[in-house]
Design a protein around this motif. Structure first.
Motif, PDB file in Angstrom:
ATOM      1  N   ARG A  55       0.827  -1.204   0.000  1.00  0.00           N
ATOM      2  CA  ARG A  55       0.000   0.000   0.000  1.00  0.00           C
ATOM      3  C   ARG A  55       0.867   1.262   0.000  1.00  0.00           C
ATOM      4  O   ARG A  55       0.576   2.243  -0.678  1.00  0.00           O
ATOM      5  CB  ARG A  55      -0.936  -0.017   1.205  1.00  0.00           C
ATOM      6  CG  ARG A  55      -2.050  -1.060   1.081  1.00  0.00           C
ATOM      7  CD  ARG A  55      -2.899  -1.121   2.341  1.00  0.00           C
ATOM      8  NE  ARG A  55      -4.012  -2.047   2.182  1.00  0.00           N
ATOM      9  CZ  ARG A  55      -5.211  -1.714   1.699  1.00  0.00           C
ATOM     10  NH1 ARG A  55      -5.437  -0.458   1.319  1.00  0.00           N
ATOM     11  NH2 ARG A  55      -6.170  -2.606   1.584  1.00  0.00           N
ATOM     12  N   TRP A  56       1.973   1.238   0.791  1.00  0.00           N
ATOM     13  CA  TRP A  56       2.831   2.422   0.854  1.00  0.00           C
ATOM     14  C   TRP A  56       3.476   2.694  -0.504  1.00  0.00           C
ATOM     15  O   TRP A  56       3.523   3.829  -0.959  1.00  0.00           O
ATOM     16  CB  TRP A  56       3.918   2.196   1.916  1.00  0.00           C
ATOM     17  CG  TRP A  56       4.687   3.447   2.237  1.00  0.00           C
ATOM     18  CD1 TRP A  56       4.440   4.361   3.213  1.00  0.00           C
ATOM     19  CD2 TRP A  56       5.850   3.911   1.529  1.00  0.00           C
ATOM     20  NE1 TRP A  56       5.353   5.375   3.184  1.00  0.00           N
ATOM     21  CE2 TRP A  56       6.244   5.137   2.141  1.00  0.00           C
ATOM     22  CE3 TRP A  56       6.577   3.441   0.442  1.00  0.00           C
ATOM     23  CZ2 TRP A  56       7.344   5.865   1.703  1.00  0.00           C
ATOM     24  CZ3 TRP A  56       7.664   4.172   0.009  1.00  0.00           C
ATOM     25  CH2 TRP A  56       8.059   5.362   0.631  1.00  0.00           C
ATOM     26  N   LEU A  57       3.982   1.625  -1.120  1.00  0.00           N
ATOM     27  CA  LEU A  57       4.636   1.811  -2.407  1.00  0.00           C
ATOM     28  C   LEU A  57       3.653   2.296  -3.459  1.00  0.00           C
ATOM     29  O   LEU A  57       3.953   3.230  -4.229  1.00  0.00           O
ATOM     30  CB  LEU A  57       5.283   0.498  -2.864  1.00  0.00           C
ATOM     31  CG  LEU A  57       6.508   0.039  -2.073  1.00  0.00           C
ATOM     32  CD1 LEU A  57       6.956  -1.333  -2.554  1.00  0.00           C
ATOM     33  CD2 LEU A  57       7.655   1.031  -2.228  1.00  0.00           C
ATOM     34  N   LEU A  58       2.472   1.693  -3.542  1.00  0.00           N
ATOM     35  CA  LEU A  58       1.493   2.104  -4.535  1.00  0.00           C
ATOM     36  C   LEU A  58       1.000   3.520  -4.284  1.00  0.00           C
ATOM     37  O   LEU A  58       0.737   4.283  -5.223  1.00  0.00           O
ATOM     38  CB  LEU A  58       0.318   1.129  -4.551  1.00  0.00           C
ATOM     39  CG  LEU A  58       0.646  -0.301  -5.007  1.00  0.00           C
ATOM     40  CD1 LEU A  58      -0.592  -1.182  -4.930  1.00  0.00           C
ATOM     41  CD2 LEU A  58       1.184  -0.304  -6.441  1.00  0.00           C
ATOM     42  N   LYS A  59       0.912   3.876  -2.999  1.00  0.00           N
ATOM     43  CA  LYS A  59       0.489   5.244  -2.661  1.00  0.00           C
ATOM     44  C   LYS A  59       1.512   6.253  -3.172  1.00  0.00           C
ATOM     45  O   LYS A  59       1.149   7.294  -3.740  1.00  0.00           O
ATOM     46  CB  LYS A  59       0.323   5.364  -1.152  1.00  0.00           C
ATOM     47  CG  LYS A  59       0.007   6.785  -0.680  1.00  0.00           C
ATOM     48  CD  LYS A  59      -0.043   6.853   0.829  1.00  0.00           C
ATOM     49  CE  LYS A  59      -0.270   8.300   1.300  1.00  0.00           C
ATOM     50  NZ  LYS A  59      -0.264   8.400   2.783  1.00  0.00           N
ATOM     51  N   ASN A  60       2.790   5.953  -2.983  1.00  0.00           N
ATOM     52  CA  ASN A  60       3.828   6.888  -3.392  1.00  0.00           C
ATOM     53  C   ASN A  60       4.091   6.835  -4.896  1.00  0.00           C
ATOM     54  O   ASN A  60       4.853   7.661  -5.414  1.00  0.00           O
ATOM     55  CB  ASN A  60       5.129   6.586  -2.640  1.00  0.00           C
ATOM     56  CG  ASN A  60       5.096   7.079  -1.206  1.00  0.00           C
ATOM     57  OD1 ASN A  60       5.405   8.232  -0.915  1.00  0.00           O
ATOM     58  ND2 ASN A  60       4.658   6.195  -0.293  1.00  0.00           N
ATOM     59  N   MET A  61       3.521   5.876  -5.583  1.00  0.00           N
ATOM     60  CA  MET A  61       3.655   5.810  -7.034  1.00  0.00           C
ATOM     61  C   MET A  61       2.492   6.493  -7.741  1.00  0.00           C
ATOM     62  O   MET A  61       2.508   6.644  -8.968  1.00  0.00           O
ATOM     63  CB  MET A  61       3.729   4.349  -7.497  1.00  0.00           C
ATOM     64  CG  MET A  61       4.964   3.604  -7.001  1.00  0.00           C
ATOM     65  SD  MET A  61       4.844   1.822  -7.166  1.00  0.00           S
ATOM     66  CE  MET A  61       4.995   1.642  -8.914  1.00  0.00           C
ATOM     67  N   THR A  62       1.480   6.900  -6.976  1.00  0.00           N
ATOM     68  CA  THR A  62       0.293   7.507  -7.557  1.00  0.00           C
ATOM     69  C   THR A  62       0.504   9.000  -7.719  1.00  0.00           C
ATOM     70  O   THR A  62       1.065   9.674  -6.842  1.00  0.00           O
ATOM     71  CB  THR A  62      -0.926   7.252  -6.657  1.00  0.00           C
ATOM     72  OG1 THR A  62      -1.057   5.838  -6.432  1.00  0.00           O
ATOM     73  CG2 THR A  62      -2.201   7.790  -7.293  1.00  0.00           C
ATOM     74  N   GLY A  63       0.047   9.514  -8.856  1.00  0.00           N
ATOM     75  CA  GLY A  63       0.111  10.952  -9.070  1.00  0.00           C
ATOM     76  C   GLY A  63       1.033  11.319 -10.215  1.00  0.00           C
ATOM     77  O   GLY A  63       1.707  10.478 -10.808  1.00  0.00           O
ATOM     78  N   THR A  64       1.069  12.633 -10.486  1.00  0.00           N
ATOM     79  CA  THR A  64       1.869  13.128 -11.603  1.00  0.00           C
ATOM     80  C   THR A  64       3.097  13.893 -11.140  1.00  0.00           C
ATOM     81  O   THR A  64       3.782  14.515 -11.956  1.00  0.00           O
ATOM     82  CB  THR A  64       0.994  14.036 -12.488  1.00  0.00           C
ATOM     83  OG1 THR A  64       0.486  15.123 -11.680  1.00  0.00           O
ATOM     84  CG2 THR A  64      -0.169  13.262 -13.080  1.00  0.00           C
ATOM     85  N   THR A  65       3.385  13.866  -9.843  1.00  0.00           N
ATOM     86  CA  THR A  65       4.539  14.591  -9.332  1.00  0.00           C
ATOM     87  C   THR A  65       5.824  13.885  -9.743  1.00  0.00           C
ATOM     88  O   THR A  65       5.826  12.709 -10.099  1.00  0.00           O
ATOM     89  CB  THR A  65       4.477  14.684  -7.798  1.00  0.00           C
ATOM     90  OG1 THR A  65       4.558  13.351  -7.266  1.00  0.00           O
ATOM     91  CG2 THR A  65       3.181  15.342  -7.343  1.00  0.00           C
ATOM     92  N   GLU A  66       6.928  14.642  -9.641  1.00  0.00           N
ATOM     93  CA  GLU A  66       8.213  14.066  -9.994  1.00  0.00           C
ATOM     94  C   GLU A  66       8.592  12.946  -9.042  1.00  0.00           C
ATOM     95  O   GLU A  66       9.180  11.924  -9.457  1.00  0.00           O
ATOM     96  CB  GLU A  66       9.305  15.152  -9.998  1.00  0.00           C
ATOM     97  CG  GLU A  66       9.224  16.100 -11.163  1.00  0.00           C
ATOM     98  CD  GLU A  66      10.465  16.971 -11.261  1.00  0.00           C
ATOM     99  OE1 GLU A  66      11.363  16.825 -10.394  1.00  0.00           O
ATOM    100  OE2 GLU A  66      10.547  17.772 -12.205  1.00  0.00           O
ATOM    101  N   ASN A  67       8.276  13.088  -7.767  1.00  0.00           N
ATOM    102  CA  ASN A  67       8.609  12.046  -6.794  1.00  0.00           C
ATOM    103  C   ASN A  67       7.855  10.755  -7.102  1.00  0.00           C
ATOM    104  O   ASN A  67       8.408   9.650  -7.001  1.00  0.00           O
ATOM    105  CB  ASN A  67       8.295  12.519  -5.371  1.00  0.00           C
ATOM    106  CG  ASN A  67       9.320  13.516  -4.863  1.00  0.00           C
ATOM    107  OD1 ASN A  67      10.427  13.590  -5.395  1.00  0.00           O
ATOM    108  ND2 ASN A  67       8.953  14.303  -3.855  1.00  0.00           N
TER     109      ASN A  67
END
Length: 1403
Positions: A55-67
């Motif tokens: 869940r943490w990894l998928l959460k931080n992979m979501t979005g259009t930000t550079e991070n």
């Protein structure tokens, strides 16, 4: 183990909790720690940490930000996801993936990595807050087990580079593959919760086809990037082979709909076709960055995907709705890479199999292919000219190779647009060649086609401007054009065309080179008799005679020569022989003619003389004699026409009988030219030497000496250089002529010359003259050599042998093989040469041992592999020794023989060095074999004791055989010793070598383990003398024979059974040795073990052993005890091996021969079951999809054996015979002989084979309707009840002599009843069905495609007449009523021919 998992679980929890404890730039270090923890962690009792990690990894992979993009692009992120996917229960995993929108994240990641950005990596700023002064170096990772990725690997600009994108792709694809593999590995016995979880995971990917493309399109693009990336030494991407299979698995999870094919065409076809083209090497093979295994796997997976989801649906839509939408969209999307994608599309469309037998399948296939082809041609108009040209050329190469039927109109359009380029300097000959291969009618049928052909042929007049490749293609085009005209039955038209374009533009100019090629003339010669009837040939010759233009006159002679070379049948010779000569010599021969044209004239004259009558030959010779004489006397020897004139003169000589009108005249010219050759001492080329020898050898029967020039070819040429081939060739040509060999005076002169060539000095044995002389003497028939000549040759040969004190020097097997062969040949007749001594044999043995040592040494060094090939020299040495000793130890022993044999005995009993054991053993064996029985007593009187020789043999062989450790390098010594002691008594061998049995068994097993034939030789010795030491001896023969044989069919395969493991003869000798002392029960047990073994390696050798065992068996009848194995059961097991899948031809032949042998040799052992099973096996084999004419003779022999030996068993079971006959007839008429399978149905070989098989079938019909007296009267007498014998096999109760026969199965016969008439009446009740099937097969669609030749029909109808002879009027009415209208017409014609030619009239 539990404590370890608990510790790993705790470490994982801590590492997951630490993910949020630092800044984002240090995330790679934290992910590495998690990866290190997971690398040794196999899962615990709880999965909260793993779920939280996902869940943490998928959460931080979501979005259009550079991070978010940095996390998505970081390979370790996906490595961790792939590892965690295998640890979390599927139900919980599916919930986590759905909650955190895994599929959109995957789509975005694939979209990112499918568009790499080229550029240099930006330099790091020194004051970056991510750079710590105490940062550890990349080469010093915190975890020593794994290399720590440098922090720059997390930089976004770096991750957008092509190499980094492929690293990410590798991790992403592996993670998805792991996830899908977990879902597919579940079986029905797994818990319901797990199976539900798997379905939930699959449902994540269950979307419409258009949405699935967001994953599949970039996935395919990434595969293309991996294929095109620059190869870097040592850099590889792992697990690439599964990328496209995972791609297909993802597509299979989508929601299927009717528009799937359109979606594939729109989004995937362009990329997929281009990728597949690169994998297949279209249009040419290029270097790829993937290895061969990955390339083959990708090619297979991608081709399968496109066939299932694009090509087959597009074909179905086209055939059912006439919709071309999918194909048009595909072509449009593939236009960007037309030179690659269009050929791939055409290849895929042509790979759809044709369903043979369907009425419309072939038409549908052709219509479909034409639609694809038209769509590609239409799209090529909007493509770059160069790319379109390349695509069309590749497509036509494919079509020509596969012989795909395309419309002539579309091919003409293609030819006009692409092959005949307006304004171009030359045509596209590669494309033209493919067109003519595919369909010659493109240029022959319509007016438009003929205009195209005129444009094509107009360029051939400017052949000098062609490149070598274009010239070769253009020449091939013209040859195929001749074939096309012949197929259209218009060969005369082509000859007109040939003459037109062959003629030079002006007189006295050379012929057009493209049209004067030898291959074209040979092709026309081959086609003359098959394409023209005699009237057409006469018309053609008349037309050629009318062409009187000066330029055409020269070309006409060239054409006439081709026609003359093609005439061979008597009816063509009668009308064309002299006519061709008259046309060729219509103009007076001129000395100024070019050599090729003059050579054509003389060739036509030579053919005319050779084929014509004596009067015609005399007429021709009278017309050309003066010109031939001038050419032979004054023409340059090296000119082509001079030699052609010489051949013409030789033909005139041979055409005259001895004392004929022109015999002396022609002989003088021939001999004069030969003497001219000798005087001028011209060095002829090798080809001319061979041809000259070929002609002169036919002349020497009329002379008593060899001309000096010819003798120089045989002798002098070999001395000047190392090439003895031409001299040997001419010598053999001289010997091939029977008249030469029968001329004793001539042969004596030639043999004396050859014997004198043998240099008797020690250094002369390697001279070329000696080699030529030895080979000539070896080729000379032994009957031609007189005893003085044989003795002179032997004296010259033994002069090469070293003395006892000389050091032996190696020469090579290329010297010893012909020398030993010649010695064996000479000593097979009484030959007592001067100085004959036993030491000569000993010297030969020493020389051979030295050669063998040298070969072994070179073989170990890898310089040669002659070690095994030199072993046959020792076999020749043994034969020579036996023949020599047998001559000296005959019944009439005189002083010469006594001296020889005393010397032999003394030498054989003298001490022997270890290195000379092989030669001594061979000589001892030869002495014991060669001494004849009448000479034994006389030898004992001369103190030559055979008992002492035997004792010496045992003493010499004992150290070799009794040694416990036997080395491979001493293998030949061991085999020689075992062979030598076989000349001793059996008991003597058992007594002397019983202690060596364990070591011999061990040696045999070791050798067999290494696949060496020597192991079988040792085992054969044990089987002969110590059979009790072998356990299940025949089971070991399962690897006895190689599976790859030289012969294609069964007969050749059986005859050529030889290989590195065990040859056929050795195998048969081994089987004979094993079963020699076995009783009938033991032999049957051996047979049972072999038949019950599974098929596998060495199946051919096992079948050969089975066949040999059956030859040794003498059955006494079927066993009443079902548990006892007998030949009846063996027959059943053999029949079962034929079906359901037919074995390879070599196996098939042995199986049929074994079944045939049982039926023939042991008829009393066969039950009714066996006879019925034989006939049903024949029927099933004949109608098998893979059945060919290779098996046809064997099937006919089985039925013939049943009819001859078991005719009584057919009463009441005639339907089985009808099924077998029906299957054989169907195979005969609907499947082609082997030659026709190669599209050469017109060849004489194919027709002869077809006719032969037709005669075999007709013979079966004759045996049924006209049985022999012996076949129908076996085991019957007055008052016998003819009853069917029943035997239910394999456990069912049955009884051989069932007397409860009734109806058709039992007929009471009186003493005056004729068994033959009864059998004929019985057959007449059923056999009309065979005639009915014969007629229907002729009318069947599959039979119409292959016209039954007249000879085949004639052969079959002789059998049909036999059937009509026994068919009653009621049977004829039933036959007529069972046929349709067309069948009745055919039957009516058949019956008319029967009444005229087939029905016995009583005269």
């Amino acid at each position: 183990m539990g404590d370890h998992n608990t510790a790993g679980e705790v470490a994982l929890v801590r590492a997951v909790r630490a993910l949020d404890q630092d800044d984002f730039d240090s995330l790679p270090d934290r992910l590495e720690r998690i990866w290190d923890t997971l690398s040794g962690y196999s899962g615990g009792n709880f999965h909260a940490a793993e779920e939280m990690l996902v869940r943490w990894l998928l959460k931080n992979m979501t979005g259009t930000t550079e991070n978010a993009e940095r996390v998505r692009r970081f390979p370790r992120t996906w490595d961790i996801l792939g590892a965690v996917f295998s640890l979390i229960p599927l139900f919980s995993l599916a919930k986590s993936l759905a909650d955190r929108r895994f599929v959109p994240i995957l789509q975005q990641t694939l979209k990112d990595i499918a568009s790499p950005q080229d550029g240099t990596q930006p330099a790091k700023e020194a004051n970056s807050d991510t750079d710590m002064a105490d940062e550890p170096a990349p080469q010093s990772p915190a975890n020593p087990r794994k290399r720590k990725r440098p922090s720059s690997g997390f930089d976004l600009a770096t991750r957008r580079q092509p190499g980094a994108c492929l690293e990410t792709a590798e991790a992403v694809f592996d993670a998805v593959t792991t996830l899908l593999a977990r879902c597919e590995m579940l079986s029905v016995d797994k818990p319901t919760m797990q199976r539900m979880g798997a379905e939930h995971v699959k449902s994540l990917f269950s979307s419409a086809a258009s949405e699935a493309m967001d994953i599949l399109a970039p996935w395919l693009t990434v595969c293309g990037l991996a294929l095109d990336r620059p190869s870097v030494s040592g850099e590889t991407i792992g697990n690439q082979s599964s990328w496209l299979s995972t791609f297909s698995a993802l597509w299979d999870l989508h929601i299927q709909s009717a528009g799937d094919a359109s979606e594939v065409a729109t989004h995937l076809s362009g990329t997929a076709l281009k990728l597949l083209g690169k994998l297949m090497g279209i249009p040419r093979q290029t270097a790829l960055s993937v290895d061969t295994v990955v390339r083959d796997r990708w090619t297979r997976d991608l081709r399968r995907f496109l066939m299932r989801n694009l090509i087959l649906p597009a074909r179905a839509a086209f055939l059912t709705r006439d919709s071309r939408e999918v194909i048009e969209v595909t072509v449009a999307m593939a236009s960007a890479s037309a030179q690659i994608s269009f050929p791939v599309l055409f290849d895929l469309a042509s790979r759809i199999p044709v369903e043979f037998g369907g009425k419309t399948s072939k038409k549908d296939y052709e219509t479909w292919i034409q639609a694809v082809f038209d769509a590609i041609l239409h799209a090529c108009k909007n493509v770059n000219r160069q790319n379109a040209q390349s695509a069309v050329r590749t497509i036509m190469d494919m079509a020509a190779e596969k012989n795909i039927a395309l419309s002539a109109a579309s091919l003409r359009t293609l030819c006009q647009d692409y092959a005949l380029r307006s304004g171009a300097e030359t045509h596209d000959w590669s494309l033209l060649l493919s067109l003519i291969k595919l369909n010659p009618d493109v240029f022959l049928v319509s007016e438009e086609g003929k205009q195209l052909l005129d444009k094509v042929l107009e360029k051939t007049r400017d052949a000098d401007s062609f490149s070598p490749e274009e010239f070769e293609r253009a020449a091939r085009f013209i040859v195929l054009l001749a074939d096309g005209y012949a197929q259209a039955r218009e060969l005369s038209t082509f000859v007109h065309l040939w003459l037109k374009h062959l003629a030079p533009a002006k007189a006295k100019r050379p012929l057009q080179p493209l049209w004067a090629q030898r291959e074209l003339a040979d092709t026309v010669a081959r086609l003359i008799q098959s394409s023209l009837n005699t009237n057409q040939l006469v018309d053609l010759l008349d037309w050629l005679a009318s062409q009187a233009q000066p330029a055409e006159a020269l070309a006409r002679i060239h054409v006439i020569e081709a026609i003359s070379n093609g005439v061979s049948l008597e009816e063509y010779v009668d009308i064309a022989n002299m006519k061709a000569f008259d046309v060729a010599f219509a103009e007076k021969y001129s000395k100024k003619e070019s050599a090729p044209i003059a050579a054509c004239r003389w060739t036509v004259a030579a053919k005319t003389i050779a084929r014509g009558t004596l009067d015609e030959a005399n007429r021709v010779w009278g017309q050309i004699r003066s010109d031939v004489k001038n050419v032979l006397k004054k023409g340059a020897v090296e000119r082509q026409d001079t030699f052609a004139a010489f051949r013409c003169c030789v033909a005139a000589w041979l055409a005259n009988h001895p004392g004929g009108e022109n015999e002396e005249d022609a002989a003088k010219l021939v001999c004069g030219f030969v003497e001219r050759l000798e005087k001028e001492e011209k060095e002829e080329k090798e080809k001319e030497e061979e041809e000259e020898g070929m002609k002169v050898d036919s002349v020497e029967g009329k002379r008593d000496s060899i001309p000096a020039s010819i003798l120089a070819l045989v002798t002098a040429h070999g001395r000047e250089d190392g090439n003895t081939g031409p001299a040997t060739c001419v010598a053999r040509l001289l010997l091939d002529r029977e008249s030469n060999v029968n001329n004793q005076k001539l042969m004596d002169s030639l043999l004396e010359t050859m014997i004198s060539l043998v240099d008797t000095s020690k250094s002369g044995k390697t001279g070329n003259a000696t080699k030529i002389a030895i080979q000539f003497l070896l080729d000379t028939p032994i009957e031609t050599l007189s005893r003085p000549q044989r003795e002179a040759i032997m004296k010259a040969l033994v002069a090469h042998l070293p003395e006892e004190s000389d050091k032996v020097k190696t020469i090579g097997p290329e010297y010893w093989r012909p020398v030993l062969s010649l010695m064996v040949k000479l000593m097979s007749r009484p030959t007592f040469y001067e100085g004959m001594n036993f030491s000569h044999l000993n010297a030969i043995g020493r020389c051979l041992l030295e050669e063998y040592k040298r070969s072994n040494r070179l073989s170990r060094e890898g310089l040669t592999d002659d070690a095994s090939r030199n072993e046959d020299l020792f076999q020749l040495f043994y034969q020579l020794a036996v023949l020599t000793i047998r001559q000296m130890a005959n019944a009439n022993i005189e002083e010469r023989e006594k001296v020889y044999l005393r010397g032999a005995s003394s030498l054989l009993q003298s001490p022997c060095q270890g290195s000379e054991v092989i030669a001594r053993l061979i000589l001892l064996q030869a002495f014991l074999t060669g001494v004849q029985e009448p000479a034994v007593k006389k030898l004992e009187e001369e103190d030559v004791s055979l008992a002492q020789i035997r004792k010496t043999l045992v003493q010499t062989a004992s150290p070799v055989i009794m040694t416990k450790k036997k080395h491979t390098k001493e293998l030949l010594t061991l085999l020689t010793a075992l062979t030598a002691v076989s000349t001793l008594d059996r008991e003597a061998v058992r007594e002397a070598f019983s202690g060596a049995v364990p070591s011999l068994l061990e040696t045999s097993d070791n050798l067999l383990g290494n696949g060496m034939q020597a192991g079988w030789e040792v085992r054969m010795f044990l089987a002969n003398y110590f059979p009790e030491a072998l356990v299940s001896p025949l089971k070991a023969t399962k690897a006895a024979a190689p599976e790859k044989l030289e012969g294609g069919d069964g007969e050749k395969a059986e005859a050529s059974l030889a290989g590195p493991t065990l040859g056929k003869l050795s195998l048969l000798r081994y089987v004979d040795a094993v079963v020699r002392g076995a009783d009938e029960t033991q032999k049957l047990e051996y047979l049972r073990e072999l038949l019950l073994e599974e098929e596998g390696q060495g199946a051919l050798g096992r079948l050969l052993v089975i066949y040999r065992l059956i030859q040794h068996l003498k059955g006494t009848g079927p066993s009443q005890d079902q548990s006892c194995f007998d030949l009846s059961q063996a027959h059943t097991l053999l029949c079962k091996r034929l079906l359901p899948s037919l074995p390879r031809p070599s196996h098939l032949a042995l199986l049929f021969k074994s079944i045939h042998l049982i039926l023939d040799q042991n008829p009393t052992c066969m039950t009714q079951w066996n006879i019925d099973h034989t006939l049903s096996t024949v029927a099933c084999t004949a109608v098998h999809a893979n059945a060919t004419h290779t098996a046809y003779p064997h099937l006919c022999r089985l039925v013939e054996m049943v009819l001859k030996r078991h005719r009584k068993r057919l009463d009441g079971h005639f339907h089985n015979l009808l099924a077998a006959l029906g299957g054989l007839l169907k195979l005969l008429l609907t499947k082609p002989p082997p030659a026709e399978e190669e599209n050469i149905a017109g060849t004489d070989g194919a027709k002869d084979l077809w006719e032969k098989h037709a005669r075999l079938f007709a013979r079966l019909l004759t045996l049924v309707c006209e049985p022999t007296v012996a076949s129908v009267t076996r085991s019957s007498g007055p008052g016998t009840v003819i009853a069917t014998t029943t035997h239910t096999h394999e456990g069912d109760d049955g009884e051989e002599g069932n007397n409860n026969a009734s109806g058709a199965n039992a007929v009471m016969l009186g003493p005056l009843d004729s068994e033959k008439d009864r059998a004929r009446r019985y057959a007449g009740q059923y056999m009309y069905t065979v005639v009915m099937q014969y007629i229907r097969l002729q009318l069947d669609t599959s039979a119409k495609r292959r016209v039954i030749t007249h000879r085949v029909r004639e052969a079959l109808e002789s059998g049909m007449y036999s059937v009509l002879d026994v068919t009653t009027q009621d049977g004829l009415r039933i036959l007529n009523d069972g046929l349709d209208g067309s069948g009745r017409v055919v039957f009516k014609e058949l019956y008319k021919r029967y009444q005229r030619f087939g029905k016995w009239s009583g005269v």
